[in-house]
Design an enzyme around this catalytic site. Structure first.
Site, PDB file in Angstrom:
ATOM      1  N   GLY A   1       0.821  -1.216   0.000  1.00  0.00           N
ATOM      2  CA  GLY A   1       0.000   0.000   0.000  1.00  0.00           C
ATOM      3  C   GLY A   1       0.848   1.256   0.000  1.00  0.00           C
TER       4      GLY A   1
ATOM      5  NE  ARG B   1      -2.079  -4.643  -2.130  1.00  0.00           N
ATOM      6  CZ  ARG B   1      -1.817  -3.997  -1.001  1.00  0.00           C
ATOM      7  NH1 ARG B   1      -0.784  -4.319  -0.269  1.00  0.00           N
ATOM      8  NH2 ARG B   1      -2.587  -3.021  -0.578  1.00  0.00           N
TER       9      ARG B   1
ATOM     10  CG  ASP C   1       3.556  -7.162   7.772  1.00  0.00           C
ATOM     11  OD1 ASP C   1       2.852  -6.753   6.828  1.00  0.00           O
ATOM     12  OD2 ASP C   1       3.113  -7.824   8.729  1.00  0.00           O
TER      13      ASP C   1
ATOM     14  CB  THR D   1       2.472   0.645   6.137  1.00  0.00           C
ATOM     15  OG1 THR D   1       1.101   0.455   6.505  1.00  0.00           O
ATOM     16  CG2 THR D   1       3.319   0.259   7.329  1.00  0.00           C
TER      17      THR D   1
ATOM     18  CG  ASP E   1      -2.021  -0.134   7.895  1.00  0.00           C
ATOM     19  OD1 ASP E   1      -2.943   0.697   7.755  1.00  0.00           O
ATOM     20  OD2 ASP E   1      -1.765  -1.004   7.056  1.00  0.00           O
TER      21      ASP E   1
ATOM     22  CG  ASP F   1       0.852  -2.896  10.083  1.00  0.00           C
ATOM     23  OD1 ASP F   1       1.793  -2.263   9.572  1.00  0.00           O
ATOM     24  OD2 ASP F   1       0.086  -3.608   9.410  1.00  0.00           O
TER      25      ASP F   1
ATOM     26  N   GLY G   1      -5.967   0.766   9.271  1.00  0.00           N
ATOM     27  CA  GLY G   1      -5.006   0.227  10.236  1.00  0.00           C
ATOM     28  C   GLY G   1      -4.833  -1.281  10.122  1.00  0.00           C
ATOM     29  NE  ARG G   2      -1.973  -4.366   6.640  1.00  0.00           N
ATOM     30  CZ  ARG G   2      -1.017  -5.091   6.092  1.00  0.00           C
ATOM     31  NH1 ARG G   2      -1.263  -5.777   4.995  1.00  0.00           N
ATOM     32  NH2 ARG G   2       0.175  -5.140   6.608  1.00  0.00           N
TER      33      ARG G   2
ATOM     34  N   GLY H   1     -11.987  12.042  20.975  1.00  0.00           N
ATOM     35  CA  GLY H   1     -13.041  11.067  20.673  1.00  0.00           C
ATOM     36  C   GLY H   1     -13.798  10.657  21.924  1.00  0.00           C
TER      37      GLY H   1
ATOM     38  CD  GLN I   1      -8.827   6.294   7.029  1.00  0.00           C
ATOM     39  OE1 GLN I   1      -8.513   6.024   8.169  1.00  0.00           O
ATOM     40  NE2 GLN I   1      -9.622   5.505   6.328  1.00  0.00           N
TER      41      GLN I   1
HETATM   42  P1  ADP Z   1       2.582  -4.578   2.527  1.00  0.00           P
HETATM   43  O1  ADP Z   1       4.003  -4.618   2.130  1.00  0.00           O
HETATM   44  O2  ADP Z   1       2.036  -3.173   2.594  1.00  0.00           O
HETATM   45  O3  ADP Z   1       2.326  -5.383   3.790  1.00  0.00           O
HETATM   46  P2  ADP Z   1       1.437  -6.749   0.909  1.00  0.00           P
HETATM   47  O4  ADP Z   1       1.179  -7.628   2.078  1.00  0.00           O
HETATM   48  O5  ADP Z   1       0.409  -6.657  -0.149  1.00  0.00           O
HETATM   49  O6  ADP Z   1       1.716  -5.222   1.359  1.00  0.00           O
HETATM   50  O7  ADP Z   1       2.813  -7.225   0.260  1.00  0.00           O
HETATM   51  C1  ADP Z   1       3.356  -6.524  -0.835  1.00  0.00           C
HETATM   52  C2  ADP Z   1       4.023  -7.489  -1.765  1.00  0.00           C
HETATM   53  O8  ADP Z   1       5.079  -8.172  -1.074  1.00  0.00           O
HETATM   54  C3  ADP Z   1       3.136  -8.610  -2.279  1.00  0.00           C
HETATM   55  O9  ADP Z   1       2.344  -8.203  -3.373  1.00  0.00           O
HETATM   56  C4  ADP Z   1       4.164  -9.645  -2.690  1.00  0.00           C
HETATM   57  O10 ADP Z   1       4.740  -9.298  -3.921  1.00  0.00           O
HETATM   58  C5  ADP Z   1       5.225  -9.484  -1.604  1.00  0.00           C
HETATM   59  N1  ADP Z   1       5.012 -10.483  -0.551  1.00  0.00           N
HETATM   60  C6  ADP Z   1       4.096 -10.460   0.447  1.00  0.00           C
HETATM   61  N2  ADP Z   1       4.164 -11.559   1.211  1.00  0.00           N
HETATM   62  C7  ADP Z   1       5.149 -12.319   0.697  1.00  0.00           C
HETATM   63  C8  ADP Z   1       5.708 -13.598   1.024  1.00  0.00           C
HETATM   64  N3  ADP Z   1       5.255 -14.327   2.059  1.00  0.00           N
HETATM   65  N4  ADP Z   1       6.721 -14.059   0.254  1.00  0.00           N
HETATM   66  C9  ADP Z   1       7.188 -13.353  -0.793  1.00  0.00           C
HETATM   67  N5  ADP Z   1       6.701 -12.146  -1.151  1.00  0.00           N
HETATM   68  C10 ADP Z   1       5.704 -11.636  -0.439  1.00  0.00           C
END
Ligand code: ADP
Length: 322
Positions: free
Chosen positions: A12, A73, A104, A127, A129, A131, A172-173, A188, A253
């Site tokens: 994101g 993604r 993450d 991010t 969030d 988090d 915030g997931r 609030g 947001q």
């Molecule tokens: P964020 O990084 O914001 O948490 P995502 O969870 O959508 O967002 O992860 C972003 C990208 O990171 C995914 O589209 C994928 O390409 C890669 N990714 C996520 N999880 C894994 C994983 N377990 N192994 C390898 N690549 C991953």
């Protein structure tokens, strides 16, 4: 010493990602490194959307939300076969270091890439969030918090005028940081976050007590991780007599010009990521703890619980909501 590095944003978008890209690129250029940009995160790495970046690319972006490098993604990245293709696209250009700005999920990809393909990867937490374990703040959180506060002020005008209870769902997931801090900073009147038990009976009781004391409205911050705000609205309607409405703030947001805090944070983290690559370090994330930029192994981000204790701030928020 590493001579060529690449930068990508993944997952994101978050305000301040551009400031991190700029700081990393300018720091690396100042050290004599050649810098590449990867468009659309891991998807672009896989599809070979990799280009040499010059100083002009990062000028005029520090105050822009979103990410100039674009983000996407990429489910294929969970498959080692595709990670190998993506890694090869870096290697064929002689790129030895990679900076990944994301959440993450992106860190998981970064960790695997560094372990499987001998590429030095540094993760920067980007991010809204907040988090990610291993950092007190993520890039974009502060800006997002302020966007929520702006919305809460506007919503409160209507809540007061109509004497309503309004539930405000924020992002915030699975984390309640945005809702919690928005409740404290926005004055609030109720709070539902996933880190705490949130019996609807307690919220109903709090609202009834407030109304007994002459309060004309109630703004309740609801973290998206708690569940659908519409369901909470329905449940609450059964328990109180005041008019209840809900609003989902949604994607407003995520955008907007980054706050000063986020720009400074992103700049410090971007520069630190390059220092780490220069020192030959990889498989690490940068974070901020006690106002110091620090590092952890990337896997620290999902190894156990975050150290932040929600309870004291949660109790403070509820005390002040009375
Ligand atoms: P964020 O990084 O914001 O948490 P995502 O969870 O959508 O967002 O992860 C972003 C990208 O990171 C995914 O589209 C994928 O390409 C890669 N990714 C996520 N999880 C894994 C994983 N377990 N192994 C390898 N690549 C991953």
């Amino acid at each position: 010493m590493i001579k060529k590095i690449a930068i990508l944003t993944s997952g994101g978008d978050a305000p301040g990602m551009n400031a991190a890209i700029r700081a990393a690129a300018k720091t690396a250029m100042a050290k004599g490194m050649k810098v590449y940009g990867v468009q659309r995160g891991y998807m672009g790495m896989l599809n070979d959307e990799i280009f040499p970046m010059d100083g002009g690319y990062v000028s005029g972006i520090i105050d822009r939300g979103g990410t100039r490098l674009l983000t996407a993604r990429c489910l294929e990245f969970k498959d080692p076969k595709f990670r190998a293709i993506a890694a090869q696209n870096l290697k064929k250009r002689g790129i030895e270091g990679l900076i990944v700005i994301g959440g993450d999920g992106s860190y998981h990809g970064a960790d695997l890439l560094s372990k499987e393909h001998d590429i030095k990867v540094v993760g920067i937490p980007g991010t809204i969030d907040n988090d990610i374990k291993g950092t007190d703040f993520t890039i974009g959180f502060d800006t997002c918090l302020n966007t929520i506060l702006d919305a809460v002020s506007k919503i409160r005008d209507t809540a007061t005028s109509h004497e309503r209870t309004i539930l405000v769902e924020v992002m915030g997931r699975h984390a309640g940081d945005l809702a919690l801090q928005a409740c404290i900073a926005g004055g609030g009147d109720g709070l539902l976050i996933p880190e705490m038990d949130n019996p609807i009976e307690l919220l109903a009781f709090q609202i009834k007590e407030r109304r007994k004391h002459g309060k004309l409205h109630d703004i309740v911050l609801v973290a998206e991780g708690v569940g659908k705000v519409q369901d909470i609205e329905e449940a609450l309607k059964q328990k109180i007599n005041t008019e209840v409405r809900s609003v989902v703030l949604g994607h407003v947001q995520r955008g907007g010009t980054p706050s000063g805090f986020d720009r400074v944070l992103a700049t410090r983290m971007g520069a630190k990521a390059v220092d780490l690559l220069e020192a030959g370090e990889g498989g690490v994330m940068v974070g901020i703890e006690n106002n110091k930029i620090i590092t952890h192994p990337i896997s620290f981000a999902w190894d156990g619980e975050r150290s932040y204790d929600f309870r004291p701030d949660y109790e403070l928020a509820l005390l002040l909501a009375k």
